[in-house]
Write a protein that holds these residues in place. Structure first.
Motif, short mmCIF file in Angstrom:
data_model
loop_
_atom_site.label_atom_id
_atom_site.label_comp_id
_atom_site.label_asym_id
_atom_site.label_seq_id
_atom_site.Cartn_x
_atom_site.Cartn_y
_atom_site.Cartn_z
N THR A 203 0.84 -1.20 0.15
CA THR A 203 0.02 -0.16 -0.26
C THR A 203 0.87 1.23 0.18
O THR A 203 1.98 1.25 0.22
N ALA A 204 0.17 2.42 -0.44
CA ALA A 204 0.91 3.63 -0.31
C ALA A 204 1.42 4.16 1.16
O ALA A 204 2.48 4.38 1.29
N ASP A 205 0.62 3.53 2.07
CA ASP A 205 1.01 4.15 3.66
C ASP A 205 2.22 3.00 4.02
O ASP A 205 3.20 3.77 4.52
N LYS A 206 2.46 1.85 3.44
CA LYS A 206 3.49 0.96 3.95
C LYS A 206 4.69 1.63 3.10
O LYS A 206 5.78 1.57 3.67
N ILE A 207 4.52 2.01 1.73
CA ILE A 207 5.77 2.44 1.15
C ILE A 207 6.22 3.95 1.78
O ILE A 207 7.61 4.21 2.02
N ALA A 208 5.29 4.74 2.21
CA ALA A 208 5.62 6.05 2.80
C ALA A 208 6.33 5.53 4.31
O ALA A 208 7.25 6.27 4.82
N GLU A 209 5.65 4.72 5.00
CA GLU A 209 6.39 4.59 6.14
C GLU A 209 7.85 3.93 6.20
O GLU A 209 8.65 4.43 6.87
N ALA A 210 8.06 3.02 5.15
CA ALA A 210 9.40 2.44 4.82
C ALA A 210 10.28 3.61 4.40
O ALA A 210 11.47 3.59 4.87
N TYR A 211 9.84 4.54 3.57
CA TYR A 211 10.70 5.79 3.26
C TYR A 211 11.00 6.82 4.10
O TYR A 211 12.09 7.14 4.69
N ARG A 212 10.07 6.95 5.20
CA ARG A 212 10.38 7.75 6.45
C ARG A 212 11.16 6.99 7.25
O ARG A 212 12.10 7.69 7.77
N GLU A 213 11.00 5.52 7.54
CA GLU A 213 12.15 5.03 8.35
C GLU A 213 13.53 5.10 7.94
O GLU A 213 14.47 5.30 8.60
N SER B 169 18.31 5.95 -4.75
CA SER B 169 17.46 5.92 -5.87
C SER B 169 16.41 5.23 -5.60
O SER B 169 16.27 4.28 -4.57
N VAL B 170 15.27 5.04 -6.51
CA VAL B 170 13.96 4.10 -6.33
C VAL B 170 14.45 2.75 -6.51
O VAL B 170 13.72 2.09 -5.55
N PHE B 171 15.21 2.65 -7.34
CA PHE B 171 15.73 1.02 -7.62
C PHE B 171 16.24 0.58 -5.99
O PHE B 171 15.83 -0.62 -5.54
N THR B 172 17.26 1.25 -5.39
CA THR B 172 17.74 0.83 -4.23
C THR B 172 16.77 0.77 -3.18
O THR B 172 16.92 -0.01 -2.23
N PHE B 173 16.09 1.55 -3.11
CA PHE B 173 14.82 1.85 -2.04
C PHE B 173 13.95 0.60 -2.39
O PHE B 173 14.17 0.05 -1.22
N CYS B 174 13.58 0.47 -3.50
CA CYS B 174 12.79 -1.01 -3.45
C CYS B 174 13.11 -2.08 -3.17
O CYS B 174 12.55 -2.94 -2.54
N GLY C 261 7.91 -1.50 -10.20
CA GLY C 261 6.49 -1.39 -10.44
C GLY C 261 5.65 -1.22 -9.36
O GLY C 261 4.55 -0.57 -9.46
N ASP C 262 5.85 -1.99 -8.37
CA ASP C 262 4.97 -1.61 -7.20
C ASP C 262 5.14 0.00 -6.52
O ASP C 262 4.18 0.41 -6.16
N PHE C 263 6.33 0.43 -6.61
CA PHE C 263 6.55 1.58 -6.15
C PHE C 263 5.61 2.63 -6.95
O PHE C 263 4.92 3.46 -6.45
N TYR C 264 5.76 2.67 -8.40
CA TYR C 264 5.08 3.49 -9.22
C TYR C 264 3.69 3.35 -9.62
O TYR C 264 3.11 4.08 -9.79
N LYS C 265 3.24 2.25 -8.95
CA LYS C 265 1.72 2.09 -8.80
C LYS C 265 0.98 3.38 -7.82
O LYS C 265 -0.06 3.61 -7.99
N HIS C 266 1.89 3.55 -7.05
CA HIS C 266 1.70 4.59 -5.92
C HIS C 266 2.26 6.17 -6.05
O HIS C 266 1.49 7.00 -5.35
N PHE C 267 3.40 6.04 -6.27
CA PHE C 267 4.08 7.24 -6.35
C PHE C 267 5.03 7.36 -7.31
O PHE C 267 5.50 6.43 -7.96
N ALA C 268 4.99 8.50 -8.24
CA ALA C 268 6.08 9.03 -9.22
C ALA C 268 7.38 9.08 -8.79
O ALA C 268 8.47 9.10 -9.56
N SER C 269 7.60 9.57 -7.33
CA SER C 269 8.92 9.98 -7.18
C SER C 269 8.84 10.04 -5.46
O SER C 269 8.03 10.05 -4.91
N PHE C 270 9.98 10.27 -4.81
CA PHE C 270 10.12 10.37 -3.46
C PHE C 270 9.57 11.63 -3.07
O PHE C 270 8.87 11.67 -2.09
#
Length: 221
Positions: free
Chosen positions: A14-24, A35-40, A48-57
């Motif tokens: 979910t978008a919330d889980k991605i945002a929480e992981a980014y924050r952490e 990069s988005v690649f290393t983060f994912c 693909g999972d990332f870009y379903k919810h966000f276009a960028s950090f």
């Protein structure tokens, strides 16, 4: 007897889980992922999972701030007591409630605001400001109808901007507040909102403008 193979249920991304992981990751490493690649890869999802919810950090950061104000608005605007308040009480309630919400994510907020100087507005605050403008204009318009907020040619068109600048002051004050439970911020909110209503309400400023008009008219005679 043939064994039944157990299939692992893939957890929903979910978008919330991605945002929480980014924050952490930011709070742990002190910097934005390379990069988005290393983060994912680090959190076990695909790009693909990332870009379903966000276009960028940057989009994640916008969503975090927007969710903070939207959830605060939803919580207070569904409260019957809030709906019965006048403009001054609504603004006080909103400010106190929003600061409480910011407290739960203070470390990330401080990281985001590090190095920020007014009047420049960070990109991540754009969605936040849109929601703020919607809220403050609805409160001010209701205040004009009730007579709590004075209608003044030209000046009243700038009230929403003045309150945005006012909230930015409160936000900056809170980031530097070292008092227990941020009691100084609570005091700053109350005193500054009361001052604001002394200025935008009918009273001192109207009398000053009326007197200035009187002096101007009589100076020509």
């Amino acid at each position: 007897m043939e064994k039944v193979k157990k299939t692992k249920t893939k957890k929903a991304i979910t978008a919330d889980k991605i945002a929480e992981a980014y924050r952490e990751q930011i709070l742990t490493s002190g910097k934005v992922p390379a990069s988005v690649f290393t983060f994912c890869k680090s959190i076990g999802i695909t790009e693909g999972d990332f870009y379903k919810h966000f276009a960028s950090f940057e989009a994640i950061e916008k969503s975090i701030w927007t969710n903070l104000i939207e959830s605060t608005r939803k919580r207070i605007e569904t409260d019957a007591d809030y709906q019965a308040f006048g403009a001054r009480e609504k603004i006080l309630t909103f400010y106190f409630s929003l600061i409480e919400a910011l407290k739960t994510d203070r470390s990330f907020i401080l990281y985001q605001l590090k190095g920020w100087k007014q009047p420049l507005m960070p990109v991540f605050l754009k969605g936040f400001k849109t929601s703020f403008d919607e809220w403050i204009n609805s409160v001010l318009n209701a205040g004009k109808v009730s007579g709590e907020v004075a209608t003044r040619p030209y000046l009243d068109k700038q009230y929403d901007l003045l309150f945005w600048m006012h909230f930015m002051f409160i936000l900056q004050f809170w980031t530097h507040d070292d008092s227990a439970n941020f009691e100084k911020t609570d005091a700053a909110i109350e005193k500054s909102v009361n001052l604001a209503f002394d200025l935008i309400g009918k009273g001192v400023l109207d009398n000053a403008l009326d007197f200035g008009k009187f002096l101007y008219q009589n100076a020509k005679n």
